[in-house]
Enzyme design. Structure first.
Site, short mmCIF file in Angstrom:
data_model
loop_
_atom_site.label_atom_id
_atom_site.label_comp_id
_atom_site.label_asym_id
_atom_site.label_seq_id
_atom_site.Cartn_x
_atom_site.Cartn_y
_atom_site.Cartn_z
N ASP A 32 -0.16 -11.26 -2.59
CA ASP A 32 1.24 -10.94 -2.84
C ASP A 32 2.14 -11.94 -2.13
O ASP A 32 1.75 -12.52 -1.10
CB ASP A 32 1.57 -9.54 -2.34
N TYR A 60 -8.61 -8.37 6.09
CA TYR A 60 -7.16 -8.46 6.26
C TYR A 60 -6.76 -7.93 7.63
O TYR A 60 -7.40 -7.02 8.17
CB TYR A 60 -6.44 -7.61 5.20
N ASP A 74 5.50 -1.93 0.04
CA ASP A 74 5.71 -2.99 1.03
C ASP A 74 7.20 -3.29 1.10
O ASP A 74 8.02 -2.49 0.61
CB ASP A 74 4.88 -4.24 0.69
N ARG A 166 -1.67 -2.42 0.12
CA ARG A 166 -0.40 -1.70 -0.03
C ARG A 166 -0.65 -0.22 -0.32
O ARG A 166 0.03 0.66 0.21
CB ARG A 166 0.43 -2.32 -1.17
#
Length: 226
Positions: A32, A60, A74, A166
């Site tokens: 993203d 992550y 987000d 997310r």
């Protein structure tokens, strides 16, 4: 291996390299715009290997922000529906990770590139149309809370391809009863490839001004070079 900058799309990063290389190039998994970190790009005959790299597990790190939600899960959209979070204990936060570890069913964000009836879900959502996406199986091998500084919860996740961090942020907030959204995200690993060995697009540009040497990931289990 590219370290994608903040607010760049994955296409921006690939296009920058495409101009430098003047060759066919593709990436192995979208990030993203608000995420940073490792983006593996393949050129030449390695473009045939894209699906192999896409299927590798991802790691992550990032920050969940407790006490509100957003439409996109987000900071692409404004936080709303504020709720108190001061009463939530460290123990509750650590305990909540357990229900999201292992093989789970996860519903992707409606603001995602998944196709619904032939159209991108985010296009339908932006047009104000109702979007219902089916939950799908993903695997979260490790879910570690690395720091708690309310309303911020810092984390590290090792997960299968197709996992939406997310969605994990939104679901985590629901589990705690206070809401949450993804404040910050960085992809640190894809398989044995690490963001520590990646270069930003600007660094790659400088690399191309020197005599070319392949950028080797010495930690890759198959000894491959990208």
């Amino acid at each position: 291996m590219v370290d994608k900058p903040y607010k760049w799309t994955s296409f921006d990063a690939v296009n920058k390299l495409k101009i430098l290389l003047r060759a066919k190039i593709g990436h192995c998994g979208t990030l993203d715009p608000l995420a940073t970190g490792l983006l593996i790009c393949c050129t030449g005959t390695f473009t045939k290997e894209i699906s192999k790299y896409q299927s590798l597990p991802k790691e992550y790190t990032g920050i969940f922000h407790l006490g509100a939600i957003t439409a996109t899960y987000d900071l692409e959209s404004e936080p709303h529906e504020p709720k108190p979070y001061d009463h939530i204990t460290d123990e509750q936060i650590h305990q909540a990770t357990k229900q999201f570890t292992g093989d789970i069913m996860q519903t992707p964000p409606i603001h995602s590139a998944i196709k619904k009836d032939g159209e991108r879900a985010y296009d339908l959502a932006r047009a104000g149309k109702e979007v219902v996406l089916d939950a799908r199986p993903v695997t979260i091998g490790e879910f570690e809370i690395t720091a708690i500084k309310l309303p911020e919860v810092h984390f590290r996740v090792l997960c299968s391809t197709g996992t939406y961090i997310r969605s994990l942020a939104n679901d985590f907030g629901q589990a705690l009863g206070c809401g949450a959204y993804l404040q910050e995200l960085r992809r640190t690993k894809i398989g044995n490839f690490s963001a520590e060995d990646a270069l930003t697009p600007e660094q790659w540009k400088m690399q191309w001004k020197k005599p070319f040497e392949p950028h080797v990931n010495r930690d890759a289990s198959d000894g491959s070079t990208l």
